[in-house]
Design a protein around this motif. Sequence first.
Motif, short mmCIF file in Angstrom:
data_model
loop_
_atom_site.label_atom_id
_atom_site.label_comp_id
_atom_site.label_asym_id
_atom_site.label_seq_id
_atom_site.Cartn_x
_atom_site.Cartn_y
_atom_site.Cartn_z
N ASP A 139 0.81 -1.23 0.00
CA ASP A 139 0.00 0.00 0.00
C ASP A 139 0.85 1.27 0.00
OD1 ASP A 139 -2.41 -1.31 0.00
OD2 ASP A 139 -2.69 -1.21 2.18
N VAL A 140 2.17 1.12 0.15
CA VAL A 140 3.02 2.31 0.33
C VAL A 140 3.06 3.16 -0.95
CG1 VAL A 140 5.26 3.17 1.14
CG2 VAL A 140 4.38 1.00 2.01
N ALA A 141 3.08 2.49 -2.11
CA ALA A 141 3.14 3.24 -3.38
C ALA A 141 1.93 4.17 -3.51
CB ALA A 141 3.22 2.27 -4.55
N PHE A 142 0.74 3.66 -3.21
CA PHE A 142 -0.45 4.52 -3.29
C PHE A 142 -0.31 5.71 -2.35
CE2 PHE A 142 -4.40 5.82 -1.20
CZ PHE A 142 -5.01 6.44 -2.28
N CYS A 143 0.23 5.49 -1.16
CA CYS A 143 0.28 6.55 -0.15
C CYS A 143 1.28 7.66 -0.50
CB CYS A 143 0.61 5.96 1.23
SG CYS A 143 -0.68 4.89 1.87
N VAL A 144 2.15 7.44 -1.47
CA VAL A 144 3.13 8.49 -1.84
C VAL A 144 2.40 9.75 -2.30
CG1 VAL A 144 4.90 9.12 -3.53
CG2 VAL A 144 5.06 6.94 -2.32
N ALA A 145 1.47 9.62 -3.25
CA ALA A 145 0.75 10.80 -3.73
C ALA A 145 -0.73 10.77 -3.32
CB ALA A 145 0.86 10.92 -5.25
N GLY A 146 -1.27 9.57 -3.12
CA GLY A 146 -2.65 9.42 -2.63
C GLY A 146 -3.69 9.95 -3.59
N GLY A 147 -4.74 10.52 -3.04
CA GLY A 147 -5.86 11.00 -3.86
C GLY A 147 -6.85 9.89 -4.09
N THR A 148 -7.33 9.77 -5.35
CA THR A 148 -8.25 8.69 -5.71
C THR A 148 -7.55 7.88 -6.79
OG1 THR A 148 -10.05 10.28 -5.37
CG2 THR A 148 -10.64 8.18 -6.40
N ALA A 149 -7.45 6.57 -6.61
CA ALA A 149 -6.72 5.75 -7.59
C ALA A 149 -7.27 4.34 -7.62
CB ALA A 149 -5.23 5.72 -7.25
N LEU A 150 -7.05 3.70 -8.79
CA LEU A 150 -7.34 2.28 -8.93
C LEU A 150 -6.02 1.55 -8.68
CD1 LEU A 150 -9.52 0.17 -9.96
CD2 LEU A 150 -8.37 0.36 -12.17
N ALA A 151 -6.03 0.58 -7.78
CA ALA A 151 -4.81 -0.18 -7.49
C ALA A 151 -5.03 -1.62 -7.89
CB ALA A 151 -4.48 -0.08 -6.00
#
Length: 291
Positions: A139-151
């Motif tokens: 989950d760390v990659a998503f938390c770098v910039a965050g916002g709304t994303a599809l993972a």
Amino acid sequence: MKDEVREEAYAKLNLTLDVTGKRSDGYHEMLMVMQTVSLADTITLKRTEGRGISAVCNFRYIPTDRRNLAVRAAELFCSERGIPESGVQIVIKKNIPVGAGMAGGSADAAAVLRGMNRLFEAGMNRKELEALAGQVGSDVAFCVAGGTALARGRGEALLDLDPMPDCCIVVCKPGFSISTPELFQKLDQIHLRRHPDTAGMQAAITEGDLRGCTMRMYNVFEEVPDRRMRTVAEIKSAMLDFGALGAIMTGTGSAVFGVYQDAGTAEKCAAELSREYKFCSVVRPIKRLSI
Ligand code: ATP
């Protein structure tokens, strides 16, 4: 050269969570719409006289050695950038409940990567920081910039989405936590009856349709036979009774969130739930950080 930097480490919620298969490397194939919210830990990075990375945390039971994802992120940053002699102290002020499915540890690790980038004026761009982040945890990659994303994948393959429509979100965590490996094991033993409409969720976000989003919120982990899901269901139904447009569990729990159109209704719901449950907070969606 800076001596100290501060970063907010924002929590995430899963608007959808799907498990679409199991890979030959043992990891599960995930498909999730992730959303950053305003609840945050604070990370302060301070240069020290000594060598190496040290950490302190206001929650006594959180390890401050290499078991802490924030420490691992800082060490990885130093070894990648060839600055192994540096002394840095990480001061972690936790506000995000632990073991809630809100990626508290991952958010701290991502904030450390952003902070180290500023402290050492390393000039790494978002993609470079996300690549490092992927080595620390899913989950760390998503938390770098965050916002709304599809993972996708383990959670590290990201596609930026438009920002979620503005709303108020009540987050409530019961007194217990749920172990992530344990829940994955239980999930492997059942046949999932339902999957979230991830494409529909993406379309509702693009259209700015809050009701469309809340109608499609779904987490497959709620199907797992576990008596703790009864408490999750109780919180969800209380949130819906208090006027939530939708309510689901985030990640592998145990936190549950409900989405509200107006702040007053959300505040009333939070006040009622906080009589019975340990953690209750009203948060808002946060847009992607520019790096
Ligand atoms: P996820 O949503 O990514 O599944 P979570 O919110 O359920 O995560 P965390 O709160 O991140 O779980 O922490 C789970 C475990 O990770 C805890 O047992 C804790 O000891 C460990 N941990 C390591 N680093 C941290 C950190 N910086 N903050 C909180 N917990 C951490």
